[in-house]
Design an enzyme around this catalytic site. Structure first.
Site, mmCIF file in Angstrom:
data_model
loop_
_atom_site.group_PDB
_atom_site.id
_atom_site.type_symbol
_atom_site.label_atom_id
_atom_site.label_comp_id
_atom_site.label_asym_id
_atom_site.label_seq_id
_atom_site.Cartn_x
_atom_site.Cartn_y
_atom_site.Cartn_z
ATOM 1 N N TYR A 118 0.790 -1.304 0.024
ATOM 2 C CA TYR A 118 0.205 -0.174 -0.096
ATOM 3 C C TYR A 118 0.701 1.381 0.193
ATOM 4 O O TYR A 118 2.044 1.203 0.781
ATOM 5 C CB TYR A 118 -0.981 0.006 1.356
ATOM 6 C CG TYR A 118 -1.663 1.299 1.454
ATOM 7 C CD1 TYR A 118 -2.812 1.613 0.952
ATOM 8 C CD2 TYR A 118 -0.985 2.490 2.090
ATOM 9 C CE1 TYR A 118 -3.779 2.612 0.674
ATOM 10 C CE2 TYR A 118 -1.705 3.783 2.105
ATOM 11 C CZ TYR A 118 -2.976 3.843 1.700
ATOM 12 O OH TYR A 118 -3.640 4.999 1.668
ATOM 13 N N GLU A 206 -3.415 7.805 -4.168
ATOM 14 C CA GLU A 206 -3.242 6.523 -3.332
ATOM 15 C C GLU A 206 -3.004 5.341 -4.256
ATOM 16 O O GLU A 206 -4.133 5.303 -5.130
ATOM 17 C CB GLU A 206 -4.683 6.291 -2.379
ATOM 18 C CG GLU A 206 -4.719 5.183 -1.669
ATOM 19 C CD GLU A 206 -5.933 4.881 -0.958
ATOM 20 O OE1 GLU A 206 -6.973 4.795 -1.548
ATOM 21 O OE2 GLU A 206 -5.698 4.814 0.221
#
Ligand code: GDP
Ligand code: MN
Length: 396
Positions: A118, A206
């Site tokens: 992530y 993101e």
């Protein structure tokens, strides 16, 4: 302004970030052509069909599917295009899918394991710096990771003046447990990702997941991007990426009229001038037992035309049971605003919800007189509390 995954990936690629490659399609036939083209360019045999909507968690909602041949590409594309996708990040009604991304399969077997990370770059308003958040626990719900295993999320603060320093990129690659080629690839990935964020005036990039492929390439498989609205004037190429179909229809209409409108869940419509007064008015409505149906700042020039436009916008929301107009006449005179309210009311014919008007400031007395003598179903209030009580009374 939010972007689609494919648009975010376009920006990333333009800054040299390696991405999972894909082609946008609007029909099942276009999807098959796209798949053939990707096979020719990348050699991929399998393809991933990904719904393009402004919401994450698409995989969980059935909006991301693997196709192992062209027949499956056609079938899955046919299913996803036009579907209403409900994910943990959409409302209960879901979002209509207008287009898909046909992407190369990048989870192919090879010498080493694939791994999902992530990573996001965002603005830390608390410190006034940019921040890279990253974790070995990619691919899944990062909110869940933050909740249950917060020690697995790392942050790296970046001074916007100096930018990302090389040691910071190395530290990130190290903390992600990488070595050799993958380590080097990751440092390049982080540096280019930060540059993309910085030079596009974004408030968030993101990437979940960032993938380490089985041949140790590091690439962006997903991209969720928000560009700062206030920078769009100097980022015209990104401003053009706006997809109004993905945004709240009433907010889009209000924006075109120059009204600062945010749709909310409550039952009391508010029309206010100035953001601070608008916030205070929303508090007042809550204290009176109501819930604001919207935030609406009509701005400094609350003339009849603007008041009428604002009325129309507020009344588009079927949940509105009352309207509170709370305007301070500083530069604008209250009697002018009152006349504007009356004219707008008359122009609109019947308005089926009670209206409470509080006008304070220059010529407030005159304004109250105008409202009280208008013969319309509009109640005036002088004090803030009085306005709240009247809202309470009409809500029952
Ligand atoms: P999101 O669910 O909206 O976050 O969409 P993502 O783009 O993150 O995709 C969801 C999941 O699909 C990823 O976490 C992967 O597990 C899977 N996925 C994405 N690309 C591929 C691919 O090329 N091959 C395979 N087998 N799975 C993929
Ligand atoms: Mn994702």
């Amino acid at each position: 302004m939010n972007l689609h995954e494919y648009q975010g990936k376009e920006i990333l690629a333009s800054f040299g970030v390696r991405i999972q490659r894909g082609i946008v399609a609007h029909t099942a036939k276009e999807a098959v052509d796209a798949a053939k083209q990707l096979t020719a360019e990348t050699g991929t045999g399998w393809h991933v069909i990904k719904a393009q909507v402004h919401a994450g968690g698409r995989g969980k909602g059935g909006g991301v599917k693997l196709a192992k041949n062209l027949k499956e590409v056609e079938e899955i594309a046919g299913q996803i295009i036009g579907m209403t996708l409900i994910t943990p990040q959409t409302s209960a009604e879901g979002k209509k899918v207008h287009q898909i991304l046909v992407a190369e399969d990048v989870y192919y077997p090879g010498a080493s394991e694939t791994k999902e990370f992530y990573m996001s770059v965002l603005l830390n308003r608390g410190t006034g710096r940019n921040m890279i958040m990253y974790s070995t626990e990619g691919g899944m719900d990062i909110e869940e990771v933050a909740e249950n295993t917060p020690h697995l999320i790392f942050t790296e603060e970046i001074d916007p003046g100096t930018g990302l320093l090389p040691f910071q990129a190395r530290k990130i690659a190290f903390n992600l447990g990488l070595s050799g080629t993958a380590f080097k690839e990751m440092t390049k990935f982080v540096a280019s990702l930060y540059k993309a964020y910085d030079e596009s005036d974004s408030s968030m990039f993101e990437i979940n997941p960032v993938l380490k492929t089985s041949d140790d390439k590091i690439m962006a498989v997903d991209a969720k991007v928000s560009i700062d609205d206030n920078a769009l004037f100097r980022r015209k190429q990104y401003a053009e990426m706006r997809d109004l179909r993905e945004e709240n229809a009433i907010e889009v209409e209000a924006g075109a009229l120059g009204l600062n409108y945010v749709d909310l869940d409550g039952n009391v419509g508010c029309m206010v001038n100035g953001a601070g007064l608008a916030m205070a008015t929303m508090d007042l409505i809550k204290q009176a037992g109501g819930e604001p149906a919207n935030f609406l700042d009509v701005g400094g020039t609350a003339d009849a035309a603007r008041v009428e436009a604002a009325f129309k916008i507020i009344l588009k929301d079927p949940a509105v049971k009352a309207i509170l107009i709370n305007i301070f006449g500083g530069i604008v005179r209250c009697d002018r605003v009152a006349q504007g309210v009356i004219d707008a009311y008359k122009n609109m014919g019947t308005i089926n919800v009670p209206i409470i008007v509080r006008l304070q400031g220059t010529n407030a007395d005159l304004a109250k007189e105008l409202i009280d003598n208008s013969g319309l179903d509009v109640q005036s209030a002088v004090q803030f509390q009085e306005a709240a009580d009247k809202v309470k009374a009409v809500l029952g």
